[in-house]
Motif scaffolding. Structure first.
Motif, PDB file in Angstrom:
ATOM      1  N   HIS A   1      25.290 -10.920 -32.249  1.00 26.59           N
ATOM      2  CA  HIS A   1      25.164  -9.669 -32.994  1.00 26.59           C
ATOM      3  C   HIS A   1      24.359  -8.622 -32.229  1.00 26.59           C
ATOM      4  O   HIS A   1      24.299  -7.470 -32.668  1.00 26.59           O
TER       5      HIS A   1
ATOM      6  N   GLU B   1      36.230  -4.970 -39.445  1.00 23.92           N
ATOM      7  CA  GLU B   1      35.515  -6.234 -39.608  1.00 23.92           C
ATOM      8  C   GLU B   1      35.045  -6.712 -38.247  1.00 23.92           C
ATOM      9  O   GLU B   1      35.788  -6.685 -37.272  1.00 23.92           O
TER      10      GLU B   1
ATOM     11  N   LYS C   1      31.514  -9.563 -40.732  1.00 24.22           N
ATOM     12  CA  LYS C   1      30.846  -8.518 -41.506  1.00 24.22           C
ATOM     13  C   LYS C   1      31.807  -7.364 -41.742  1.00 24.22           C
ATOM     14  O   LYS C   1      32.439  -6.866 -40.811  1.00 24.22           O
ATOM     15  N   LYS C   2      31.912  -6.919 -43.004  1.00 24.62           N
ATOM     16  CA  LYS C   2      32.746  -5.777 -43.351  1.00 24.62           C
ATOM     17  C   LYS C   2      31.940  -4.491 -43.120  1.00 24.62           C
ATOM     18  O   LYS C   2      30.846  -4.329 -43.660  1.00 24.62           O
TER      19      LYS C   2
ATOM     20  N   ASP D   1      27.332  -0.640 -43.619  1.00 26.16           N
ATOM     21  CA  ASP D   1      27.876  -1.785 -44.346  1.00 26.16           C
ATOM     22  C   ASP D   1      28.891  -1.277 -45.357  1.00 26.16           C
ATOM     23  O   ASP D   1      28.673  -0.254 -46.019  1.00 26.16           O
TER      24      ASP D   1
ATOM     25  N   SER E   1      36.759 -12.359 -37.697  1.00 28.77           N
ATOM     26  CA  SER E   1      36.219 -13.475 -38.479  1.00 28.77           C
ATOM     27  C   SER E   1      36.857 -14.744 -37.954  1.00 28.77           C
ATOM     28  O   SER E   1      37.656 -14.706 -37.004  1.00 28.77           O
TER      29      SER E   1
END
Length: 550
Positions: A92, A113, A117-118, A136, A376
Protein backbone atom coordinates in the motif's frame (compact mmCIF):
# COMPACT_ATOMS: atom_id res chain seq x y z
CA UNK A 1 0.56 -2.21 -45.13
CA UNK A 2 -1.49 -3.20 -48.16
CA UNK A 3 -4.36 -4.32 -45.95
CA UNK A 4 -5.08 -0.80 -44.66
CA UNK A 5 -7.98 0.53 -46.76
CA UNK A 6 -9.02 4.08 -47.49
CA UNK A 7 -12.48 5.08 -46.36
CA UNK A 8 -15.13 4.29 -48.91
CA UNK A 9 -15.79 7.30 -51.13
CA UNK A 10 -12.38 8.90 -50.69
CA UNK A 11 -11.49 11.30 -53.50
CA UNK A 12 -9.15 10.29 -56.31
CA UNK A 13 -6.34 12.47 -55.07
CA UNK A 14 -6.45 10.82 -51.64
CA UNK A 15 -6.47 7.41 -53.27
CA UNK A 16 -3.48 8.38 -55.35
CA UNK A 17 -1.54 9.54 -52.32
CA UNK A 18 -2.49 6.39 -50.45
CA UNK A 19 -1.11 4.36 -53.32
CA UNK A 20 2.07 6.42 -53.41
CA UNK A 21 2.71 6.16 -49.70
CA UNK A 22 1.96 2.49 -49.31
CA UNK A 23 2.57 0.77 -52.63
CA UNK A 24 5.16 2.64 -54.73
CA UNK A 25 8.49 1.25 -53.70
CA UNK A 26 10.30 3.53 -56.12
CA UNK A 27 9.55 6.44 -53.84
CA UNK A 28 9.86 4.50 -50.61
CA UNK A 29 12.52 1.84 -50.47
CA UNK A 30 11.62 -1.46 -48.89
CA UNK A 31 12.83 -0.63 -45.42
CA UNK A 32 11.04 2.72 -45.21
CA UNK A 33 7.82 1.11 -46.41
CA UNK A 34 8.06 -1.37 -43.58
CA UNK A 35 8.86 1.38 -41.09
CA UNK A 36 5.77 3.40 -42.03
CA UNK A 37 3.56 0.33 -41.94
CA UNK A 38 4.89 -0.53 -38.51
CA UNK A 39 4.33 2.91 -37.05
CA UNK A 40 0.63 2.48 -37.70
CA UNK A 41 0.18 -1.18 -36.96
CA UNK A 42 1.79 -1.51 -33.55
CA UNK A 43 0.64 1.67 -31.85
CA UNK A 44 -1.20 -0.08 -29.03
CA UNK A 45 -0.32 -3.72 -29.61
CA UNK A 46 1.33 -5.77 -26.91
CA UNK A 47 3.19 -8.13 -29.20
CA UNK A 48 2.14 -7.34 -32.78
CA UNK A 49 4.96 -8.18 -35.12
CA UNK A 50 5.40 -5.67 -37.88
CA UNK A 51 8.89 -6.99 -37.90
CA UNK A 52 11.11 -4.97 -40.11
CA UNK A 53 11.29 -1.75 -38.20
CA UNK A 54 11.95 -3.07 -34.68
CA UNK A 55 15.44 -1.88 -33.86
CA UNK A 56 17.53 -0.13 -31.31
CA UNK A 57 20.94 1.47 -30.80
CA UNK A 58 23.00 -1.49 -29.60
CA UNK A 59 24.01 -1.68 -25.99
CA UNK A 60 27.03 -3.56 -24.73
CA UNK A 61 26.79 -7.28 -25.29
CA UNK A 62 26.56 -9.52 -22.29
CA UNK A 63 28.29 -12.87 -22.14
CA UNK A 64 26.44 -14.71 -24.87
CA UNK A 65 29.12 -17.38 -24.65
CA UNK A 66 28.06 -18.47 -21.18
CA UNK A 67 25.57 -20.89 -22.66
CA UNK A 68 22.17 -22.19 -21.61
CA UNK A 69 21.95 -23.33 -18.03
CA UNK A 70 19.89 -26.38 -17.22
CA UNK A 71 18.58 -24.78 -14.05
CA UNK A 72 17.78 -21.27 -12.90
CA UNK A 73 19.01 -21.89 -9.35
CA UNK A 74 22.17 -19.75 -9.61
CA UNK A 75 20.22 -16.81 -10.97
CA UNK A 76 17.56 -17.34 -8.32
CA UNK A 77 20.11 -17.15 -5.52
CA UNK A 78 21.58 -13.94 -6.91
CA UNK A 79 18.17 -12.33 -7.33
CA UNK A 80 16.98 -13.41 -3.88
CA UNK A 81 20.05 -11.72 -2.41
CA UNK A 82 19.30 -8.46 -4.20
CA UNK A 83 15.63 -8.49 -3.16
CA UNK A 84 16.51 -9.18 0.46
CA UNK A 85 19.13 -6.44 0.55
CA UNK A 86 16.76 -3.76 -0.72
CA UNK A 87 13.63 -5.05 0.98
CA UNK A 88 10.22 -4.39 -0.57
CA UNK A 89 7.92 -1.70 0.76
CA UNK A 90 4.44 -2.73 1.92
CA UNK A 91 2.16 -2.94 -1.08
CA UNK A 92 0.00 0.00 0.00
CA UNK A 93 3.04 2.30 0.11
CA UNK A 94 3.56 2.39 -3.63
CA UNK A 95 2.27 4.23 -6.67
CA UNK A 96 -0.21 2.14 -8.67
CA UNK A 97 -1.93 2.96 -11.99
CA UNK A 98 -5.69 2.69 -11.59
CA UNK A 99 -7.18 4.04 -14.84
CA UNK A 100 -6.42 6.01 -18.00
CA UNK A 101 -6.61 9.80 -17.69
CA UNK A 102 -8.81 9.83 -20.79
CA UNK A 103 -11.36 7.66 -18.95
CA UNK A 104 -12.06 10.39 -16.39
CA UNK A 105 -15.12 12.44 -17.33
CA UNK A 106 -14.79 15.71 -15.34
CA UNK A 107 -18.57 15.95 -15.01
CA UNK A 108 -18.94 12.87 -12.79
CA UNK A 109 -17.12 10.68 -10.23
CA UNK A 110 -15.48 7.40 -11.21
CA UNK A 111 -15.16 4.23 -9.16
CA UNK A 112 -11.90 2.28 -9.15
CA UNK A 113 -10.61 -0.60 -7.06
CA UNK A 114 -7.06 -1.06 -5.79
CA UNK A 115 -5.72 -3.70 -3.38
CA UNK A 116 -9.27 -4.62 -2.36
CA UNK A 117 -10.13 -0.99 -1.56
CA UNK A 118 -12.97 0.87 -3.30
CA UNK A 119 -11.94 4.40 -4.29
CA UNK A 120 -13.57 7.29 -6.11
CA UNK A 121 -11.77 9.63 -8.54
CA UNK A 122 -13.11 13.01 -9.60
CA UNK A 123 -11.81 16.32 -10.92
CA UNK A 124 -12.20 18.97 -8.25
CA UNK A 125 -10.79 21.97 -10.11
CA UNK A 126 -12.53 23.75 -12.95
CA UNK A 127 -9.24 25.15 -14.28
CA UNK A 128 -7.46 23.73 -17.30
CA UNK A 129 -5.23 21.70 -15.01
CA UNK A 130 -8.26 19.66 -13.88
CA UNK A 131 -6.88 18.67 -10.48
CA UNK A 132 -7.78 15.13 -9.46
CA UNK A 133 -9.00 13.94 -6.08
CA UNK A 134 -9.01 10.37 -4.78
CA UNK A 135 -11.21 9.50 -1.79
CA UNK A 136 -12.56 6.38 -0.13
CA UNK A 137 -15.69 5.44 -2.01
CA UNK A 138 -18.02 5.78 0.96
CA UNK A 139 -19.84 8.75 2.42
CA UNK A 140 -19.00 9.77 6.00
CA UNK A 141 -22.72 9.81 6.78
CA UNK A 142 -24.06 6.28 6.23
CA UNK A 143 -21.35 4.89 3.93
CA UNK A 144 -23.19 5.03 0.60
CA UNK A 145 -20.80 4.96 -2.41
CA UNK A 146 -19.73 8.44 -3.41
CA UNK A 147 -19.05 7.18 -6.94
CA UNK A 148 -22.83 7.10 -7.40
CA UNK A 149 -22.98 10.81 -6.56
CA UNK A 150 -22.35 13.91 -8.66
CA UNK A 151 -19.75 16.61 -9.13
CA UNK A 152 -21.22 20.05 -8.37
CA UNK A 153 -19.93 23.59 -8.03
CA UNK A 154 -19.09 24.94 -4.60
CA UNK A 155 -21.49 27.35 -2.95
CA UNK A 156 -18.99 30.25 -3.12
CA UNK A 157 -19.36 30.41 -6.90
CA UNK A 158 -15.66 29.73 -7.60
CA UNK A 159 -14.20 27.26 -10.05
CA UNK A 160 -13.66 24.62 -7.38
CA UNK A 161 -15.91 21.57 -7.37
CA UNK A 162 -17.23 19.35 -4.64
CA UNK A 163 -18.50 15.78 -4.57
CA UNK A 164 -22.13 15.38 -3.56
CA UNK A 165 -23.43 12.09 -2.18
CA UNK A 166 -26.48 10.86 -4.10
CA UNK A 167 -28.16 9.54 -0.92
CA UNK A 168 -28.59 12.62 1.30
CA UNK A 169 -26.67 15.34 -0.53
CA UNK A 170 -23.69 15.65 1.81
CA UNK A 171 -20.87 17.43 0.01
CA UNK A 172 -17.10 16.89 0.24
CA UNK A 173 -14.06 18.83 -0.88
CA UNK A 174 -11.15 17.37 -2.79
CA UNK A 175 -9.39 16.79 0.53
CA UNK A 176 -12.34 14.76 1.83
CA UNK A 177 -13.69 17.41 4.21
CA UNK A 178 -17.46 17.59 4.54
CA UNK A 179 -18.44 21.11 3.43
CA UNK A 180 -22.24 20.92 3.51
CA UNK A 181 -25.02 18.94 5.19
CA UNK A 182 -28.39 19.91 3.67
CA UNK A 183 -30.34 18.48 6.61
CA UNK A 184 -28.97 21.13 8.99
CA UNK A 185 -31.40 23.98 9.61
CA UNK A 186 -28.69 26.61 9.26
CA UNK A 187 -25.27 26.53 7.67
CA UNK A 188 -24.06 28.57 10.63
CA UNK A 189 -24.69 25.62 12.93
CA UNK A 190 -22.46 23.32 10.90
CA UNK A 191 -18.98 22.68 12.24
CA UNK A 192 -16.83 20.65 9.82
CA UNK A 193 -14.52 19.49 12.59
CA UNK A 194 -17.37 17.52 14.14
CA UNK A 195 -17.75 15.38 11.01
CA UNK A 196 -15.18 12.71 10.26
CA UNK A 197 -13.63 13.44 6.84
CA UNK A 198 -13.52 10.89 4.06
CA UNK A 199 -10.00 9.50 3.68
CA UNK A 200 -8.03 11.17 0.87
CA UNK A 201 -5.07 9.69 -0.98
CA UNK A 202 -2.20 11.13 -3.02
CA UNK A 203 -2.94 11.05 -6.74
CA UNK A 204 -1.04 12.09 -9.85
CA UNK A 205 -1.16 11.72 -13.63
CA UNK A 206 1.70 10.59 -15.86
CA UNK A 207 2.11 8.73 -19.17
CA UNK A 208 -1.63 8.95 -19.82
CA UNK A 209 -2.49 7.11 -16.58
CA UNK A 210 -3.87 8.06 -13.17
CA UNK A 211 -1.66 6.89 -10.29
CA UNK A 212 -2.80 6.47 -6.68
CA UNK A 213 -0.79 6.03 -3.47
CA UNK A 214 -3.31 4.05 -1.34
CA UNK A 215 -1.92 5.02 2.07
CA UNK A 216 -2.98 8.38 3.48
CA UNK A 217 -0.48 8.10 6.36
CA UNK A 218 2.65 8.08 4.18
CA UNK A 219 1.99 11.00 1.85
CA UNK A 220 5.48 12.40 2.51
CA UNK A 221 7.03 9.13 1.34
CA UNK A 222 4.89 9.24 -1.79
CA UNK A 223 6.54 12.49 -2.81
CA UNK A 224 9.98 10.90 -2.78
CA UNK A 225 9.11 7.73 -4.77
CA UNK A 226 9.46 8.08 -8.54
CA UNK A 227 7.21 6.45 -11.09
CA UNK A 228 8.58 3.54 -13.20
CA UNK A 229 8.34 5.41 -16.50
CA UNK A 230 11.06 5.10 -19.15
CA UNK A 231 12.54 8.07 -20.98
CA UNK A 232 11.09 6.73 -24.24
CA UNK A 233 7.60 6.55 -22.75
CA UNK A 234 8.00 10.10 -21.41
CA UNK A 235 8.84 11.31 -24.91
CA UNK A 236 5.90 9.33 -26.26
CA UNK A 237 3.64 11.09 -23.79
CA UNK A 238 4.94 14.53 -24.80
CA UNK A 239 4.02 13.99 -28.46
CA UNK A 240 0.55 12.82 -27.51
CA UNK A 241 0.94 9.07 -27.95
CA UNK A 242 0.33 7.91 -24.37
CA UNK A 243 -3.24 9.21 -24.36
CA UNK A 244 -4.11 6.37 -26.77
CA UNK A 245 -2.88 3.68 -24.37
CA UNK A 246 -4.80 0.45 -23.81
CA UNK A 247 -6.50 -0.64 -20.57
CA UNK A 248 -8.44 -3.81 -19.82
CA UNK A 249 -9.79 -5.68 -16.78
CA UNK A 250 -8.82 -9.35 -16.58
CA UNK A 251 -10.47 -12.37 -14.91
CA UNK A 252 -7.37 -13.38 -12.96
CA UNK A 253 -5.20 -11.83 -10.27
CA UNK A 254 -1.90 -10.02 -10.33
CA UNK A 255 -0.05 -13.20 -9.35
CA UNK A 256 -0.85 -14.79 -12.74
CA UNK A 257 -0.77 -11.54 -14.70
CA UNK A 258 2.77 -10.77 -13.53
CA UNK A 259 3.96 -14.29 -14.32
CA UNK A 260 2.47 -14.03 -17.78
CA UNK A 261 3.92 -10.61 -18.60
CA UNK A 262 7.53 -11.52 -17.77
CA UNK A 263 7.30 -14.88 -19.57
CA UNK A 264 8.76 -14.74 -23.08
CA UNK A 265 8.61 -18.43 -23.94
CA UNK A 266 4.79 -18.64 -24.09
CA UNK A 267 4.48 -16.17 -26.97
CA UNK A 268 4.44 -18.47 -30.04
CA UNK A 269 1.99 -20.86 -28.37
CA UNK A 270 -0.51 -18.59 -26.59
CA UNK A 271 -0.42 -15.96 -29.35
CA UNK A 272 -0.06 -18.14 -32.43
CA UNK A 273 -0.97 -16.22 -35.61
CA UNK A 274 -0.76 -12.78 -33.95
CA UNK A 275 1.60 -10.97 -36.27
CA UNK A 276 4.18 -13.53 -37.39
CA UNK A 277 4.16 -15.59 -34.20
CA UNK A 278 3.83 -19.29 -34.93
CA UNK A 279 3.69 -22.22 -32.54
CA UNK A 280 5.99 -24.15 -34.86
CA UNK A 281 8.71 -21.69 -33.89
CA UNK A 282 8.65 -22.77 -30.26
CA UNK A 283 12.25 -23.17 -29.10
CA UNK A 284 14.55 -22.74 -26.08
CA UNK A 285 14.54 -19.21 -24.66
CA UNK A 286 17.74 -19.03 -22.57
CA UNK A 287 17.73 -16.07 -20.18
CA UNK A 288 20.54 -14.49 -18.22
CA UNK A 289 19.74 -12.36 -15.18
CA UNK A 290 21.67 -9.09 -15.32
CA UNK A 291 23.65 -7.84 -12.35
CA UNK A 292 23.05 -4.40 -10.85
CA UNK A 293 26.03 -2.92 -12.70
CA UNK A 294 24.80 -4.41 -15.98
CA UNK A 295 21.32 -3.01 -15.37
CA UNK A 296 22.84 0.42 -14.74
CA UNK A 297 24.83 0.23 -17.98
CA UNK A 298 21.79 -0.82 -19.99
CA UNK A 299 19.72 1.99 -18.47
CA UNK A 300 22.37 4.58 -19.29
CA UNK A 301 22.70 3.48 -22.90
CA UNK A 302 18.93 3.56 -23.35
CA UNK A 303 18.54 7.13 -22.19
CA UNK A 304 18.27 6.51 -18.47
CA UNK A 305 15.09 6.78 -16.50
CA UNK A 306 13.93 7.51 -13.00
CA UNK A 307 14.57 3.98 -11.72
CA UNK A 308 16.45 0.76 -12.33
CA UNK A 309 14.48 -2.46 -12.69
CA UNK A 310 14.35 -4.68 -9.63
CA UNK A 311 15.47 -7.45 -11.95
CA UNK A 312 16.17 -7.64 -15.67
CA UNK A 313 16.85 -10.66 -17.88
CA UNK A 314 18.47 -10.77 -21.31
CA UNK A 315 17.68 -13.36 -23.97
CA UNK A 316 20.95 -15.05 -24.88
CA UNK A 317 21.47 -14.88 -28.66
CA UNK A 318 18.16 -13.07 -29.17
CA UNK A 319 18.33 -13.42 -32.96
CA UNK A 320 17.82 -17.15 -32.65
CA UNK A 321 15.94 -17.52 -29.37
CA UNK A 322 13.49 -14.65 -28.77
CA UNK A 323 10.19 -15.66 -30.47
CA UNK A 324 9.41 -12.13 -31.66
CA UNK A 325 12.89 -11.52 -33.03
CA UNK A 326 12.92 -14.91 -34.73
CA UNK A 327 9.58 -14.13 -36.38
CA UNK A 328 10.74 -10.66 -37.43
CA UNK A 329 13.92 -11.94 -39.04
CA UNK A 330 11.94 -14.20 -41.34
CA UNK A 331 11.16 -11.14 -43.43
CA UNK A 332 13.73 -11.15 -46.26
CA UNK A 333 13.59 -7.35 -46.53
CA UNK A 334 14.71 -6.88 -42.95
CA UNK A 335 18.47 -7.11 -43.60
CA UNK A 336 18.95 -7.96 -39.96
CA UNK A 337 22.35 -8.17 -38.30
CA UNK A 338 22.08 -10.95 -35.67
CA UNK A 339 25.13 -9.65 -33.83
CA UNK A 340 23.27 -6.56 -32.64
CA UNK A 341 19.91 -8.21 -31.98
CA UNK A 342 18.95 -7.67 -28.33
CA UNK A 343 15.97 -8.59 -26.21
CA UNK A 344 15.48 -7.82 -22.51
CA UNK A 345 12.60 -7.96 -20.06
CA UNK A 346 12.66 -6.09 -16.77
CA UNK A 347 10.40 -5.76 -13.74
CA UNK A 348 10.07 -2.45 -11.92
CA UNK A 349 8.35 -2.99 -8.59
CA UNK A 350 5.57 -2.97 -7.83
CA UNK A 351 3.68 -2.91 -11.12
CA UNK A 352 5.70 -2.43 -14.32
CA UNK A 353 7.09 -4.88 -16.91
CA UNK A 354 9.18 -3.44 -19.73
CA UNK A 355 10.38 -5.18 -22.89
CA UNK A 356 13.10 -3.74 -25.12
CA UNK A 357 13.78 -5.53 -28.40
CA UNK A 358 15.90 -5.21 -31.51
CA UNK A 359 16.05 -7.83 -34.28
CA UNK A 360 19.22 -6.31 -35.69
CA UNK A 361 18.22 -3.13 -37.54
CA UNK A 362 19.53 0.24 -36.39
CA UNK A 363 17.43 3.33 -35.90
CA UNK A 364 14.00 2.32 -34.61
CA UNK A 365 14.13 1.02 -31.03
CA UNK A 366 10.84 0.20 -29.37
CA UNK A 367 9.48 -0.83 -25.99
CA UNK A 368 6.47 -2.71 -24.75
CA UNK A 369 5.42 -1.03 -21.51
CA UNK A 370 2.96 -3.02 -19.39
CA UNK A 371 1.53 -1.86 -16.06
CA UNK A 372 -0.51 -3.87 -13.55
CA UNK A 373 -3.25 -2.80 -11.16
CA UNK A 374 -4.28 -5.43 -8.55
CA UNK A 375 -7.97 -4.73 -8.07
CA UNK A 376 -8.76 -7.59 -5.69
CA UNK A 377 -8.22 -11.34 -5.40
CA UNK A 378 -8.77 -12.90 -8.81
CA UNK A 379 -9.16 -9.54 -10.59
CA UNK A 380 -6.55 -7.28 -12.16
CA UNK A 381 -6.23 -4.47 -14.67
CA UNK A 382 -3.52 -4.13 -17.32
CA UNK A 383 -2.23 -1.06 -19.17
CA UNK A 384 -0.24 -1.11 -22.41
CA UNK A 385 1.91 1.47 -24.19
CA UNK A 386 4.18 0.69 -27.17
CA UNK A 387 6.45 3.64 -28.03
CA UNK A 388 8.70 3.48 -31.10
CA UNK A 389 11.85 5.54 -31.35
CA UNK A 390 11.45 6.20 -35.09
CA UNK A 391 7.83 7.29 -34.76
CA UNK A 392 8.55 9.54 -31.77
CA UNK A 393 11.56 11.17 -33.43
CA UNK A 394 9.51 11.99 -36.55
CA UNK A 395 6.75 13.55 -34.49
CA UNK A 396 9.22 15.52 -32.37
CA UNK A 397 10.81 16.97 -35.51
CA UNK A 398 7.41 17.80 -36.95
CA UNK A 399 6.45 19.60 -33.74
CA UNK A 400 9.71 21.54 -33.68
CA UNK A 401 9.40 22.63 -37.32
CA UNK A 402 12.02 20.26 -38.72
CA UNK A 403 9.47 18.57 -40.95
CA UNK A 404 9.19 17.32 -44.50
CA UNK A 405 9.89 20.82 -45.91
CA UNK A 406 13.25 21.13 -44.24
CA UNK A 407 16.15 21.05 -46.71
CA UNK A 408 18.24 19.22 -44.14
CA UNK A 409 15.69 16.46 -43.58
CA UNK A 410 16.71 13.13 -45.04
CA UNK A 411 14.41 11.04 -47.21
CA UNK A 412 13.92 8.74 -44.22
CA UNK A 413 12.88 11.65 -42.01
CA UNK A 414 10.49 13.00 -44.62
CA UNK A 415 8.90 9.59 -45.05
CA UNK A 416 8.49 9.19 -41.30
CA UNK A 417 6.92 12.65 -41.13
CA UNK A 418 4.40 11.62 -43.80
CA UNK A 419 3.70 8.43 -41.89
CA UNK A 420 3.06 10.32 -38.65
CA UNK A 421 0.59 12.66 -40.39
CA UNK A 422 -1.13 9.76 -42.15
CA UNK A 423 -1.36 7.84 -38.87
CA UNK A 424 -2.82 10.77 -36.95
CA UNK A 425 -5.11 12.55 -39.42
CA UNK A 426 -5.59 10.56 -42.61
CA UNK A 427 -4.17 10.79 -46.13
CA UNK A 428 -5.88 13.98 -47.25
CA UNK A 429 -4.27 15.90 -44.37
CA UNK A 430 -0.99 15.84 -46.33
CA UNK A 431 -2.62 18.15 -48.90
CA UNK A 432 -3.38 20.71 -46.19
CA UNK A 433 -7.13 20.21 -46.40
CA UNK A 434 -9.28 19.93 -43.33
CA UNK A 435 -11.42 16.86 -43.68
CA UNK A 436 -13.15 14.36 -41.46
CA UNK A 437 -11.35 11.45 -43.08
CA UNK A 438 -10.22 9.02 -40.37
CA UNK A 439 -6.55 8.18 -39.80
CA UNK A 440 -5.04 5.36 -41.83
CA UNK A 441 -4.65 3.36 -38.63
CA UNK A 442 -6.95 4.78 -35.93
CA UNK A 443 -6.16 4.06 -32.26
CA UNK A 444 -9.17 1.79 -31.78
CA UNK A 445 -7.65 -0.65 -34.28
CA UNK A 446 -4.59 -0.91 -32.05
CA UNK A 447 -6.91 -1.64 -29.13
CA UNK A 448 -8.55 -4.45 -31.09
CA UNK A 449 -5.14 -6.00 -31.73
CA UNK A 450 -4.31 -5.73 -28.02
CA UNK A 451 -7.55 -7.55 -27.24
CA UNK A 452 -6.44 -10.46 -29.41
CA UNK A 453 -3.32 -10.72 -27.27
CA UNK A 454 -5.08 -10.81 -23.91
CA UNK A 455 -7.86 -13.05 -25.22
CA UNK A 456 -5.10 -15.54 -26.01
CA UNK A 457 -4.30 -16.31 -22.37
CA UNK A 458 -7.32 -15.12 -20.40
CA UNK A 459 -9.23 -18.37 -20.16
CA UNK A 460 -6.44 -20.73 -19.22
CA UNK A 461 -4.90 -18.30 -16.71
CA UNK A 462 -8.21 -18.12 -14.86
CA UNK A 463 -8.54 -21.90 -15.00
CA UNK A 464 -4.94 -22.31 -13.85
CA UNK A 465 -6.01 -20.62 -10.62
CA UNK A 466 -8.87 -23.09 -10.28
CA UNK A 467 -6.62 -26.13 -10.84
CA UNK A 468 -4.01 -24.91 -8.36
CA UNK A 469 -6.64 -24.19 -5.71
CA UNK A 470 -8.26 -27.60 -6.11
CA UNK A 471 -4.91 -29.37 -5.74
CA UNK A 472 -3.50 -27.16 -2.98
CA UNK A 473 -0.57 -26.07 -5.17
CA UNK A 474 1.50 -22.87 -5.15
CA UNK A 475 4.13 -21.47 -7.49
CA UNK A 476 6.74 -23.31 -5.42
CA UNK A 477 5.37 -26.51 -6.96
CA UNK A 478 6.13 -25.33 -10.51
CA UNK A 479 8.63 -27.43 -12.44
CA UNK A 480 11.06 -24.99 -14.02
CA UNK A 481 14.12 -26.87 -15.33
CA UNK A 482 15.22 -24.19 -17.82
CA UNK A 483 16.37 -20.59 -17.51
CA UNK A 484 13.34 -19.40 -19.51
CA UNK A 485 11.42 -19.27 -16.21
CA UNK A 486 13.90 -17.29 -14.11
CA UNK A 487 11.98 -14.02 -14.53
CA UNK A 488 8.73 -15.77 -13.51
CA UNK A 489 10.34 -17.17 -10.38
CA UNK A 490 11.96 -13.83 -9.52
CA UNK A 491 8.61 -12.06 -9.80
CA UNK A 492 6.84 -14.56 -7.54
CA UNK A 493 9.58 -14.32 -4.91
CA UNK A 494 9.23 -10.54 -4.85
CA UNK A 495 5.43 -10.81 -4.70
CA UNK A 496 5.58 -13.20 -1.73
CA UNK A 497 8.03 -10.95 0.07
CA UNK A 498 6.00 -7.78 -0.52
CA UNK A 499 2.78 -9.53 0.56
CA UNK A 500 4.47 -10.78 3.73
CA UNK A 501 5.62 -7.27 4.66
CA UNK A 502 2.09 -5.99 3.99
CA UNK A 503 0.52 -8.63 6.25
CA UNK A 504 2.89 -7.59 9.02
CA UNK A 505 1.24 -4.17 8.81
CA UNK A 506 -2.15 -5.80 9.41
CA UNK A 507 -3.36 -5.38 5.82
CA UNK A 508 -4.44 -8.91 4.98
CA UNK A 509 -6.89 -7.83 2.28
CA UNK A 510 -4.23 -5.85 0.39
CA UNK A 511 -1.86 -8.82 0.49
CA UNK A 512 -4.57 -11.21 -0.69
CA UNK A 513 -5.32 -8.90 -3.62
CA UNK A 514 -1.91 -9.66 -5.17
CA UNK A 515 -1.40 -13.28 -4.12
CA UNK A 516 -4.92 -14.62 -4.66
CA UNK A 517 -5.03 -16.23 -1.21
CA UNK A 518 -8.53 -16.60 0.22
CA UNK A 519 -9.95 -16.30 -3.30
CA UNK A 520 -11.47 -19.23 -5.15
CA UNK A 521 -11.25 -19.27 -8.95
CA UNK A 522 -14.32 -20.74 -10.66
CA UNK A 523 -14.10 -23.43 -13.28
CA UNK A 524 -17.66 -22.65 -14.41
CA UNK A 525 -17.14 -18.97 -15.20
CA UNK A 526 -18.68 -18.56 -18.69
CA UNK A 527 -16.19 -18.12 -21.52
CA UNK A 528 -18.25 -15.21 -22.79
CA UNK A 529 -17.64 -13.44 -19.49
CA UNK A 530 -13.91 -14.13 -19.52
CA UNK A 531 -13.66 -12.81 -23.09
CA UNK A 532 -16.05 -9.89 -22.63
CA UNK A 533 -14.46 -6.83 -24.25
CA UNK A 534 -17.23 -4.30 -23.79
CA UNK A 535 -17.50 -4.34 -19.99
CA UNK A 536 -13.78 -4.79 -19.38
CA UNK A 537 -12.63 -2.16 -21.87
CA UNK A 538 -14.96 -0.41 -24.29
CA UNK A 539 -17.33 1.02 -21.68
CA UNK A 540 -14.35 2.79 -20.09
CA UNK A 541 -12.49 3.76 -23.29
CA UNK A 542 -13.47 7.00 -24.99
CA UNK A 543 -11.55 6.01 -28.13
CA UNK A 544 -13.46 2.77 -28.62
CA UNK A 545 -16.80 4.19 -27.52
CA UNK A 546 -16.50 6.93 -30.14
CA UNK A 547 -15.55 4.34 -32.77
CA UNK A 548 -18.51 2.17 -31.76
CA UNK A 549 -20.91 5.11 -32.04
CA UNK A 550 -19.41 6.06 -35.41
Amino acid sequence: HRSIPLRQGADKRSRKLHSLLWLQRRRLNMRESLVIGGVCAVICSHLLLVEAFFSYQPTCRFANDRGLRSSSSDNAVEEDKEVKESGPRPLHQNWWPVTMSSAIDPSKPHSVELLGKKLVLWRCNGDDDDELSCLDDQCAHRFAPLSEGRVVSTSDGGNRKCLQCAYHGWEFSGAGTCTRIPQLASSASYKPERTEPVSSYPVREAAGMVWVWPDMNSADLAGSVSLPISSLLERFDKVGGAKNGFMRDLPYGMEFLGENLVDISHLPFSHHSVGALNRNDGRPVPLKMLSESEREEVSTKRGGGSRLPLFQAEVIDAANHDPEVVAARKNPALQSDPDIAVSTVGFFDPCHVRYHRNPGVLGSSYEINLFMCPKSGGESRVFLHTPFESQISAMEKAMSGNDKDSEKASESERNMYKASILWKRGASALFGRRTKQPPAFPPHMGHMIAHSIFDGDGIFLHKQGDRMHRSGLTYRDYRTPTSSDIAVNAFRRWLDSAASVTREKGLQKAADAVTGENYTYRDDLPRSQMLDRYTTHTAQCKICLDALKG
